[in-house]
Design a protein around this motif. Structure first.
Motif, PDB file in Angstrom:
ATOM      1  N   LEU A 283      38.882  -3.371  27.150  1.00 34.94           N
ATOM      2  CA  LEU A 283      38.025  -3.068  25.997  1.00 34.94           C
ATOM      3  C   LEU A 283      38.051  -1.575  25.688  1.00 34.94           C
ATOM      4  CD1 LEU A 283      35.924  -3.791  23.859  1.00 34.94           C
ATOM      5  CD2 LEU A 283      34.161  -3.663  25.627  1.00 34.94           C
ATOM      6  N   PHE A 284      37.956  -0.744  26.731  1.00 30.85           N
ATOM      7  CA  PHE A 284      37.968   0.699  26.519  1.00 30.85           C
ATOM      8  C   PHE A 284      39.325   1.159  25.980  1.00 30.85           C
ATOM      9  CE2 PHE A 284      34.086   0.565  28.850  1.00 30.85           C
ATOM     10  CZ  PHE A 284      33.393   1.725  28.499  1.00 30.85           C
ATOM     11  N   ALA A 285      40.402   0.551  26.456  1.00 28.75           N
ATOM     12  CA  ALA A 285      41.734   0.933  25.974  1.00 28.75           C
ATOM     13  C   ALA A 285      41.893   0.597  24.488  1.00 28.75           C
ATOM     14  CB  ALA A 285      42.807   0.219  26.791  1.00 28.75           C
ATOM     15  N   LYS A 286      41.419  -0.579  24.080  1.00 29.72           N
ATOM     16  CA  LYS A 286      41.510  -0.964  22.675  1.00 29.72           C
ATOM     17  C   LYS A 286      40.639  -0.073  21.803  1.00 29.72           C
ATOM     18  CE  LYS A 286      42.142  -5.729  24.221  1.00 29.72           C
ATOM     19  NZ  LYS A 286      41.468  -7.029  24.421  1.00 29.72           N
ATOM     20  N   ALA A 287      39.408   0.197  22.260  1.00 25.39           N
ATOM     21  CA  ALA A 287      38.509   1.071  21.494  1.00 25.39           C
ATOM     22  C   ALA A 287      39.097   2.475  21.385  1.00 25.39           C
ATOM     23  CB  ALA A 287      37.133   1.110  22.151  1.00 25.39           C
ATOM     24  N   PHE A 288      39.772   2.918  22.448  1.00 25.70           N
ATOM     25  CA  PHE A 288      40.399   4.243  22.452  1.00 25.70           C
ATOM     26  C   PHE A 288      41.421   4.363  21.319  1.00 25.70           C
ATOM     27  CE2 PHE A 288      43.563   7.330  23.802  1.00 25.70           C
ATOM     28  CZ  PHE A 288      42.785   8.368  24.302  1.00 25.70           C
ATOM     29  N   VAL A 289      42.201   3.311  21.104  1.00 27.53           N
ATOM     30  CA  VAL A 289      43.214   3.325  20.045  1.00 27.53           C
ATOM     31  C   VAL A 289      42.562   3.459  18.672  1.00 27.53           C
ATOM     32  CG1 VAL A 289      45.004   1.959  18.902  1.00 27.53           C
ATOM     33  CG2 VAL A 289      44.872   2.002  21.397  1.00 27.53           C
ATOM     34  N   PHE A 290      41.497   2.685  18.430  1.00 29.85           N
ATOM     35  CA  PHE A 290      40.825   2.758  17.129  1.00 29.85           C
ATOM     36  C   PHE A 290      40.107   4.092  16.943  1.00 29.85           C
ATOM     37  CE2 PHE A 290      40.986  -1.951  17.649  1.00 29.85           C
ATOM     38  CZ  PHE A 290      41.779  -2.206  16.542  1.00 29.85           C
ATOM     39  N   ALA A 291      39.526   4.626  18.015  1.00 33.27           N
ATOM     40  CA  ALA A 291      38.882   5.935  17.931  1.00 33.27           C
ATOM     41  C   ALA A 291      39.901   7.008  17.583  1.00 33.27           C
ATOM     42  CB  ALA A 291      38.189   6.261  19.250  1.00 33.27           C
ATOM     43  N   PHE A 292      41.111   6.888  18.132  1.00 36.61           N
ATOM     44  CA  PHE A 292      42.179   7.832  17.794  1.00 36.61           C
ATOM     45  C   PHE A 292      42.550   7.726  16.322  1.00 36.61           C
ATOM     46  CE2 PHE A 292      46.771   8.333  17.114  1.00 36.61           C
ATOM     47  CZ  PHE A 292      46.897   9.692  17.359  1.00 36.61           C
ATOM     48  N   PHE A 294      40.664   7.113  13.771  1.00 40.17           N
ATOM     49  CA  PHE A 294      39.724   7.882  12.964  1.00 40.17           C
ATOM     50  C   PHE A 294      40.210   9.324  12.809  1.00 40.17           C
ATOM     51  CE2 PHE A 294      36.624   4.506  13.780  1.00 40.17           C
ATOM     52  CZ  PHE A 294      35.860   4.535  12.623  1.00 40.17           C
ATOM     53  N   LEU A 295      40.677   9.910  13.907  1.00 39.62           N
ATOM     54  CA  LEU A 295      41.133  11.295  13.906  1.00 39.62           C
ATOM     55  C   LEU A 295      42.474  11.423  13.183  1.00 39.62           C
ATOM     56  CD1 LEU A 295      40.287  12.129  17.625  1.00 39.62           C
ATOM     57  CD2 LEU A 295      38.764  11.935  15.648  1.00 39.62           C
ATOM     58  N   TRP A 296      43.320  10.441  13.381  1.00 40.90           N
ATOM     59  CA  TRP A 296      44.626  10.429  12.732  1.00 40.90           C
ATOM     60  C   TRP A 296      44.458  10.415  11.210  1.00 40.90           C
ATOM     61  CZ3 TRP A 296      48.557   5.819  13.476  1.00 40.90           C
ATOM     62  CH2 TRP A 296      49.795   6.182  12.921  1.00 40.90           C
ATOM     63  N   PHE A 297      43.539   9.577  10.724  1.00 42.76           N
ATOM     64  CA  PHE A 297      43.294   9.511   9.282  1.00 42.76           C
ATOM     65  C   PHE A 297      42.831  10.859   8.743  1.00 42.76           C
ATOM     66  CE2 PHE A 297      42.106   4.719   9.624  1.00 42.76           C
ATOM     67  CZ  PHE A 297      43.450   4.430   9.787  1.00 42.76           C
ATOM     68  N   ARG A 298      41.932  11.511   9.481  1.00 38.14           N
ATOM     69  CA  ARG A 298      41.401  12.784   9.001  1.00 38.14           C
ATOM     70  C   ARG A 298      42.499  13.840   8.893  1.00 38.14           C
ATOM     71  NH1 ARG A 298      36.757  16.766  11.673  1.00 38.14           N
ATOM     72  NH2 ARG A 298      37.129  18.461  10.200  1.00 38.14           N
ATOM     73  N   ALA A 299      43.437  13.837   9.849  1.00 39.97           N
ATOM     74  CA  ALA A 299      44.484  14.854   9.861  1.00 39.97           C
ATOM     75  C   ALA A 299      45.611  14.541   8.884  1.00 39.97           C
ATOM     76  CB  ALA A 299      45.053  14.982  11.274  1.00 39.97           C
ATOM     77  N   SER A 300      45.673  13.302   8.391  1.00 39.65           N
ATOM     78  CA  SER A 300      46.854  12.876   7.640  1.00 39.65           C
ATOM     79  C   SER A 300      46.619  12.661   6.150  1.00 39.65           C
ATOM     80  CB  SER A 300      47.410  11.573   8.228  1.00 39.65           C
ATOM     81  OG  SER A 300      47.719  11.733   9.598  1.00 39.65           O
ATOM     82  N   PHE A 301      45.409  12.183   5.775  1.00 38.19           N
ATOM     83  CA  PHE A 301      45.216  11.736   4.395  1.00 38.19           C
ATOM     84  C   PHE A 301      44.290  12.662   3.617  1.00 38.19           C
ATOM     85  CE2 PHE A 301      46.026   7.733   6.750  1.00 38.19           C
ATOM     86  CZ  PHE A 301      47.207   7.385   6.109  1.00 38.19           C
ATOM     87  N   PRO A 302      44.599  12.894   2.340  1.00 33.99           N
ATOM     88  CA  PRO A 302      43.665  13.649   1.484  1.00 33.99           C
ATOM     89  C   PRO A 302      42.480  12.773   1.098  1.00 33.99           C
ATOM     90  CG  PRO A 302      45.528  12.883   0.188  1.00 33.99           C
ATOM     91  CD  PRO A 302      45.813  12.499   1.619  1.00 33.99           C
TER      92      PRO A 302
END
Length: 341
Positions: A283-292, A294-302
């Motif tokens: 569960l923590f591993a899957k949540a870790f991917v989705f939490a990442f 969130f950050l990926w979207f912020r760094a990538s999309f206008p």
């Protein structure tokens, strides 16, 4: 029940609450550090490097905010201005009461846990609206109006996506929903495959619900100078900050629970030794991917324009979820989902 038994039950409940909230607060602290590091690496820079080599930077930020003065604007409504951050934070913490970390590891295994989650996640917007209105600022009020319209739009899509999960799982209990995804086919038994459009829509709507990029028009720094919390400082601002990141972690866990089998192993029934064993680490591993993500979207999309966000919610997500609820019902009728298995 005697007074001693009542006190003992109260003490046990309090310990359970602390066992969830304290790790959550620490997770938020290190999540902010991770965000700054990830975005730094994506932008080819280092991120925090100085306070404890960057590791203690979140705690330095917390101490700075706690010792700063909370400035209340002269013409604001003082009571509501102070209440708004609490109204944002309380539901984001209360929602964790029904989140199961493992088969028996849950604070409250409520049968109507899904309804409780929808209620809690919907209440946070009241704090945003109050914060924007009570500060008596045009920028803050505009941010509050934007947030209210955005949350209402994407709350409907999230709710409909969860109706599809309810139809597939045959229960409002989160542990039962995870149990309905168990099987010898591993991750092919999970709901992400037959409910793929709902899976994608739920997570994207969760990003919009938390006012995160590219849906951060409620805080648009380049447009309305931080939006609804522009007049907040010190501990009051820290509560808004804590609520936002707690909600991001919550959405990550819920996406894993509803669509990716929660604590179930992706290799369940494959005979791969410890890899086939289910447990909280999955569960923590899957949540870790989705939490990442969130950050990926912020760094990538206008940032989306406001009209684009509204169009995506009302004209794309909601019609697709309505159609796929019918598809999920057909799947249940055809036996694709084993209700009650």
């Amino acid at each position: 029940m005697s007074a001693m038994e009542t006190l003992w039950l109260l003490a046990i409940t309090l310990l359970k609450v602390l066992a969830v909230t304290v790790p959550l607060i620490l997770s938020v602290a290190f999540y902010t550090l991770w965000e700054r590091k990830i975005i730094g690496w994506m932008h080819v820079r280092h991120g925090p490097m100085h306070v404890g080599k960057g590791i203690l930077q979140p705690f330095a930020d917390v101490f700075k905010l706690l010792f700063k003065e909370v400035v209340v604007p002269t013409k604001s409504n003082g009571f509501l201005f102070r209440l708004a951050p609490v109204l944002c934070l309380a539901p984001s913490f209360a929602a964790w009461a029904v989140v199961p970390f493992e088969d028996t590891l849950v604070l409250s295994n409520a049968n109507a846990g899904l309804l409780y989650l929808l209620a809690m996640t919907s209440m946070g917007v009241y704090g945003v609206i109050l914060g924007g209105w009570a500060s008596n600022s045009k920028y803050a009020f505009l941010g509050a109006l934007r947030s209210a319209a955005q949350v209402i739009s994407y709350e409907i899509a999230m709710g409909f996506a969860l109706v599809g999960v309810l139809v597939a799982g045959g229960s409002l209990n989160l542990s039962a929903i995870v149990a309905a995804q168990a099987g010898n086919a591993g991750f092919f038994e999970w709901f992400w495959l037959p409910l793929l459009p709902l899976f994608v829509i739920y997570f994207i709507s969760g990003v919009a619900e938390t006012n995160r990029a590219p849906f951060d028009v409620a805080e648009g720094e380049s447009e309305i100078v931080a939006g609804f919390h522009v007049d907040y400082s010190g501990a009051a601002f820290a509560l808004f900050f804590l609520a936002e990141y707690a909600n991001m972690i919550l959405v990550s866990f819920l996406t894993a629970i509803f669509f990716l089998g929660g604590w179930l192993s992706p290799f369940q029934g494959w005979g791969l030794g410890f890899l086939s064993e289910s447990g909280i680490w999955w569960l923590f591993a899957k949540a870790f991917v989705f939490a990442f993500m969130f950050l990926w979207f912020r760094a990538s999309f206008p940032r989306y324009r406001y009209d684009q966000i509204m169009r995506l919610g009302w004209k794309v997500f909601i019609p697709i979820t309505i159609v796929w609820i019918v598809v999920a019902a057909v799947f249940v009728h055809l036996g694709v989902f084993e209700i009650g298995a």
